[in-house]
Structures are given as structure tokens and as C-alpha cells.
Motif scaffolding. Structure first.
Motif, PDB file in Angstrom:
ATOM      1  N   ALA A  71     -10.719  -4.077   5.293  1.00 45.17           N
ATOM      2  CA  ALA A  71     -11.054  -5.156   4.372  1.00 45.17           C
ATOM      3  C   ALA A  71      -9.766  -5.647   3.708  1.00 45.17           C
ATOM      4  CB  ALA A  71     -12.045  -4.663   3.320  1.00 45.17           C
ATOM      5  N   GLU A  72      -9.391  -6.879   4.013  1.00 47.46           N
ATOM      6  CA  GLU A  72      -8.098  -7.400   3.552  1.00 47.46           C
ATOM      7  C   GLU A  72      -8.172  -7.821   2.089  1.00 47.46           C
ATOM      8  OE1 GLU A  72      -4.851 -10.942   4.525  1.00 47.46           O
ATOM      9  OE2 GLU A  72      -6.715 -10.805   5.691  1.00 47.46           O
ATOM     10  N   LEU A  73      -7.135  -7.449   1.332  1.00 44.56           N
ATOM     11  CA  LEU A  73      -7.012  -7.802  -0.075  1.00 44.56           C
ATOM     12  C   LEU A  73      -5.821  -8.730  -0.281  1.00 44.56           C
ATOM     13  CD1 LEU A  73      -7.368  -4.240  -1.647  1.00 44.56           C
ATOM     14  CD2 LEU A  73      -9.185  -5.928  -1.418  1.00 44.56           C
ATOM     15  N   ASP A  74      -5.897  -9.598  -1.298  1.00 43.86           N
ATOM     16  CA  ASP A  74      -4.694 -10.330  -1.681  1.00 43.86           C
ATOM     17  C   ASP A  74      -3.850  -9.431  -2.584  1.00 43.86           C
ATOM     18  OD1 ASP A  74      -5.684 -10.496  -4.338  1.00 43.86           O
ATOM     19  OD2 ASP A  74      -6.626 -12.430  -3.941  1.00 43.86           O
ATOM     20  N   ASP A  75      -2.641  -9.857  -2.884  1.00 41.79           N
ATOM     21  CA  ASP A  75      -1.711  -9.016  -3.640  1.00 41.79           C
ATOM     22  C   ASP A  75      -2.233  -8.686  -5.029  1.00 41.79           C
ATOM     23  OD1 ASP A  75      -0.011  -9.000  -1.498  1.00 41.79           O
ATOM     24  OD2 ASP A  75       1.307 -10.581  -2.265  1.00 41.79           O
ATOM     25  N   GLN A  76      -2.917  -9.638  -5.662  1.00 39.66           N
ATOM     26  CA  GLN A  76      -3.429  -9.403  -7.016  1.00 39.66           C
ATOM     27  C   GLN A  76      -4.512  -8.327  -7.000  1.00 39.66           C
ATOM     28  OE1 GLN A  76      -5.039 -12.876  -8.925  1.00 39.66           O
ATOM     29  NE2 GLN A  76      -5.471 -11.821 -10.851  1.00 39.66           N
ATOM     30  N   GLN A  77      -5.422  -8.430  -6.037  1.00 38.24           N
ATOM     31  CA  GLN A  77      -6.480  -7.432  -5.935  1.00 38.24           C
ATOM     32  C   GLN A  77      -5.909  -6.050  -5.606  1.00 38.24           C
ATOM     33  OE1 GLN A  77     -10.413  -7.965  -5.786  1.00 38.24           O
ATOM     34  NE2 GLN A  77      -9.349  -9.028  -7.432  1.00 38.24           N
ATOM     35  N   ALA A  78      -4.941  -6.021  -4.714  1.00 40.78           N
ATOM     36  CA  ALA A  78      -4.329  -4.750  -4.333  1.00 40.78           C
ATOM     37  C   ALA A  78      -3.652  -4.092  -5.531  1.00 40.78           C
ATOM     38  CB  ALA A  78      -3.335  -4.967  -3.201  1.00 40.78           C
ATOM     39  N   ALA A  79      -2.959  -4.893  -6.337  1.00 39.21           N
ATOM     40  CA  ALA A  79      -2.289  -4.346  -7.513  1.00 39.21           C
ATOM     41  C   ALA A  79      -3.305  -3.786  -8.507  1.00 39.21           C
ATOM     42  CB  ALA A  79      -1.435  -5.423  -8.172  1.00 39.21           C
ATOM     43  N   GLY A  80      -4.450  -4.451  -8.626  1.00 37.49           N
ATOM     44  CA  GLY A  80      -5.473  -3.989  -9.545  1.00 37.49           C
ATOM     45  C   GLY A  80      -6.111  -2.676  -9.124  1.00 37.49           C
ATOM     46  N   LEU A  81      -5.996  -2.322  -7.826  1.00 35.49           N
ATOM     47  CA  LEU A  81      -6.559  -1.072  -7.313  1.00 35.49           C
ATOM     48  C   LEU A  81      -5.470  -0.038  -7.027  1.00 35.49           C
ATOM     49  CD1 LEU A  81      -9.197  -2.534  -4.833  1.00 35.49           C
ATOM     50  CD2 LEU A  81      -9.639  -1.506  -7.066  1.00 35.49           C
ATOM     51  N   ASP A  82      -4.312  -0.227  -7.619  1.00 31.13           N
ATOM     52  CA  ASP A  82      -3.161   0.625  -7.313  1.00 31.13           C
ATOM     53  C   ASP A  82      -3.424   2.096  -7.620  1.00 31.13           C
ATOM     54  OD1 ASP A  82      -0.322   0.903  -6.550  1.00 31.13           O
ATOM     55  OD2 ASP A  82      -0.076   1.512  -8.647  1.00 31.13           O
ATOM     56  N   ALA A  83      -4.230   2.370  -8.639  1.00 34.61           N
ATOM     57  CA  ALA A  83      -4.495   3.764  -9.041  1.00 34.61           C
ATOM     58  C   ALA A  83      -5.785   4.309  -8.435  1.00 34.61           C
ATOM     59  CB  ALA A  83      -4.558   3.856 -10.563  1.00 34.61           C
ATOM     60  N   MET A  84      -6.366   3.584  -7.505  1.00 32.91           N
ATOM     61  CA  MET A  84      -7.639   4.008  -6.924  1.00 32.91           C
ATOM     62  C   MET A  84      -7.472   5.294  -6.117  1.00 32.91           C
ATOM     63  SD  MET A  84      -9.880   1.887  -4.113  1.00 32.91           S
ATOM     64  CE  MET A  84     -10.900   2.780  -2.937  1.00 32.91           C
ATOM     65  N   PRO A  85      -8.339   6.279  -6.306  1.00 28.91           N
ATOM     66  CA  PRO A  85      -8.269   7.507  -5.494  1.00 28.91           C
ATOM     67  C   PRO A  85      -8.983   7.307  -4.156  1.00 28.91           C
ATOM     68  CG  PRO A  85     -10.061   7.690  -7.039  1.00 28.91           C
ATOM     69  CD  PRO A  85      -9.410   6.344  -7.312  1.00 28.91           C
ATOM     70  N   CYS A  86      -8.817   8.266  -3.251  1.00 26.88           N
ATOM     71  CA  CYS A  86      -9.651   8.296  -2.054  1.00 26.88           C
ATOM     72  C   CYS A  86     -11.093   8.598  -2.480  1.00 26.88           C
ATOM     73  CB  CYS A  86      -9.176   9.380  -1.091  1.00 26.88           C
ATOM     74  SG  CYS A  86      -7.562   9.064  -0.363  1.00 26.88           S
ATOM     75  N   ILE A  87     -12.036   7.944  -1.841  1.00 28.18           N
ATOM     76  CA  ILE A  87     -13.448   8.110  -2.170  1.00 28.18           C
ATOM     77  C   ILE A  87     -14.172   8.724  -0.989  1.00 28.18           C
ATOM     78  CG2 ILE A  87     -15.593   6.919  -2.759  1.00 28.18           C
ATOM     79  CD1 ILE A  87     -13.866   4.739  -4.069  1.00 28.18           C
ATOM     80  N   ASN A  88     -14.889   9.803  -1.228  1.00 28.17           N
ATOM     81  CA  ASN A  88     -15.806  10.393  -0.249  1.00 28.17           C
ATOM     82  C   ASN A  88     -17.121  10.628  -0.974  1.00 28.17           C
ATOM     83  OD1 ASN A  88     -14.387  11.236   2.429  1.00 28.17           O
ATOM     84  ND2 ASN A  88     -12.928  11.777   0.826  1.00 28.17           N
TER      85      ASN A  88
END
Length: 248
Positions: A71-88
Motif C-alpha cells: 500500500a503506497e504512502l505519500d511522504d507526509q503519510q509515511a512521516a506520520g507513521l514513522d513510529a509505527m510498530p510491527c502489527i500482528n
């Protein structure tokens, strides 16, 4: 491969069609007729080991088709999820189970993606290496996309996705849900097989344990060795059950 070369390994590209062991070492016969000799061999060929003739003693190993989404993100969205952990996580969905989502990663094409996937109702066993190759080359991976899109949107409702792309993969599953890290022939043949859908998470540790086992014959871990011994091909299967079979 680069890491191996950096540590002095010689790389020989090709497909091994047979392994032969003897008191003096192990020989790999390649499909182009070349023969490579060494003191010992480690078989760590993932899904391609299932149903193959490589091992003198077949093990209980099944290859399963896998579908994942980029799922492709733009740079702004990617920066906003920078601290996102792996999810299982387990999910209550009629078409999916066992969702995983990786944090944003910038790939060689210069774009940033969320990579995610799940077990799906179209997953099926791949009985031999030819079936694995056919799945990679020609498999139909579009079916689960609507359900996967719905699930990610519910999980991350504020995230805007620029584009969605499905990809095909395959993984190997063992009879006891742990990797096989074991000696088939002392000093000659060692196996490291079965990611069970979690191979990337444990890859470094599996590699270390396998290498130490190959070099010394010793189990270098506080984890019980018996939990990682192989199960013969005709042994009991307590491993993965296809989602479509669970629904019956």
C-alpha cells in the motif's frame, strides 16, 4: 548474499537438483551439470524444499501460497507513521485471519509502502517446487485484495493510500510450528526449514543457531533443542491448517 561475500564466502549461482553425502563430504549437483563439493551442506531453501528430492530423509514440510499487499504512502503519510510498530493480530473476518502490517519502508523504486498480509481463503498447499514456481509465475493473487483493503482501512482509518498492489509469495510450514534446525547427517547435512509465516522475524537467530550447529555440532541456545528437531514426512502433522479448511 552481500553479507556472505563480505565474510569470505564464494557465491555460486544455480539450482541444486540433488545432494550426495559420503564419508569425505557433500556434493551438490546443479541443474546445469556442475558439481560443487564441501565438507557439509545446509539446506535452507524455504518453500522450494517441500516435496523436493533434495533430502535423503524427507521431512514433514508443506509449502503454502501467500498473498500480500503493498500500500503506497505519500511522504507526509509515511512521516506520520514513522513510529509505527510491527502489527500482528487476530481478526474477525470471514475471508482473512492472522493479519500482519509492517511499518512504512522506502523500497528501491523510491516509493514508500505499508506491506501487509494475512492468511486468506484462496491460500492453498503447493505440493512440489514446480508448483511453487508456477504460483510465483502465474498465480491469481487479486482475489483477497478487497478484503485486505477493508481490513487495513478499518485498522488505520486516517491513513490515505495512494495505490494498492498485490504480490505473490510462498512459505514453508513445519509439523510442530517451529523451524526445523537440525542435523540430518552428522558433519554432512544440516537443515534450517520452515518460517511458518514468521520467518523474517527470527531469521538472524535461526541463521546463528544453524551455523553454529553446522560448525560445531552443538546446540547454542537456552531454548530446548527438541523443539526444533525435524519431523519425518510420515510423522504427525500439528502444523498450519488452511483457512478454507478451518471454515468447514
Amino acid at each position: 548474499m552481500q553479507s556472505a561475500q563480505g565474510n569470505g564466502a564464494a557465491i555460486a549461482l544455480g539450482t541444486v537438483r540433488a545432494l550426495h553425502t559420503s564419508p569425505t563430504g557433500t556434493e551438490a549437483e546443479l541443474d546445469d551439470g556442475r558439481r560443487l563439493r564441501a565438507e557439509a551442506a545446509i539446506v535452507a531453501s524455504g518453500a522450494f524444499a517441500a516435496g523436493s528430492d533434495l533430502l535423503p530423509e524427507p521431512v514433514a514440510l508443506r509449502a503454502k501460497s501467500e498473498v500480500y499487499v503493498m500500500a503506497e504512502l505519500d511522504d507526509q503519510q509515511a512521516a506520520g507513521l514513522d513510529a509505527m510498530p510491527c502489527i500482528n493480530r487476530m481478526i474477525g473476518h470471514p475471508m482473512l485471519s492472522d493479519l500482519y502490517v509492517l511499518p512504512p519502508i522506502r523500497y528501491p523504486d523510491g516509493r514508500t509502502y505499508l506491506k501487509f498480509g494475512a492468511n486468506t481463503m484462496i491460500d492453498h498447499w503447493l505440493p512440489n517446487p514446480a508448483a511453487v514456481r508456477a504460483w510465483y509465475d502465474h498465480g491469481d493473487d487479486d482475489g483477497p485484495l478487497p478484503a485486505l483493503r477493508e481490513t487495513l482501512t478499518d485498522l488505520l482509518p486516517d491513513v490515505r493510500i495512494r495505490s494498492w498492489h498485490t504480490r505473490r509469495c510462498a512459505d514453508a510450514y513445519t509439523a510442530h510450528r517451529h523451524p526445523y534446525i537440525d542435523i540430518l547427517e552428522p558433519g554432512r547435512l544440516i537443515i534450517a526449514l520452515g518460517g511458518n509465516g514468521r520467518g523474517a522475524q527470527a531469521a538472524d537467530a535461526v541463521g546463528y543457531l544453524t551455523a553454529h550447529l553446522a560448525l560445531t555440532g552443538q546446540w547454542q541456545s537456552g531454548l530446548p533443542r527438541d523443539a526444533f528437531r525435524h519431523v519425518p514426512a510420515d510423522g504427525p502433522w500439528n502444523g498450519m491448517t488452511l483457512l478454507r479448511d478451518q471454515a468447514k
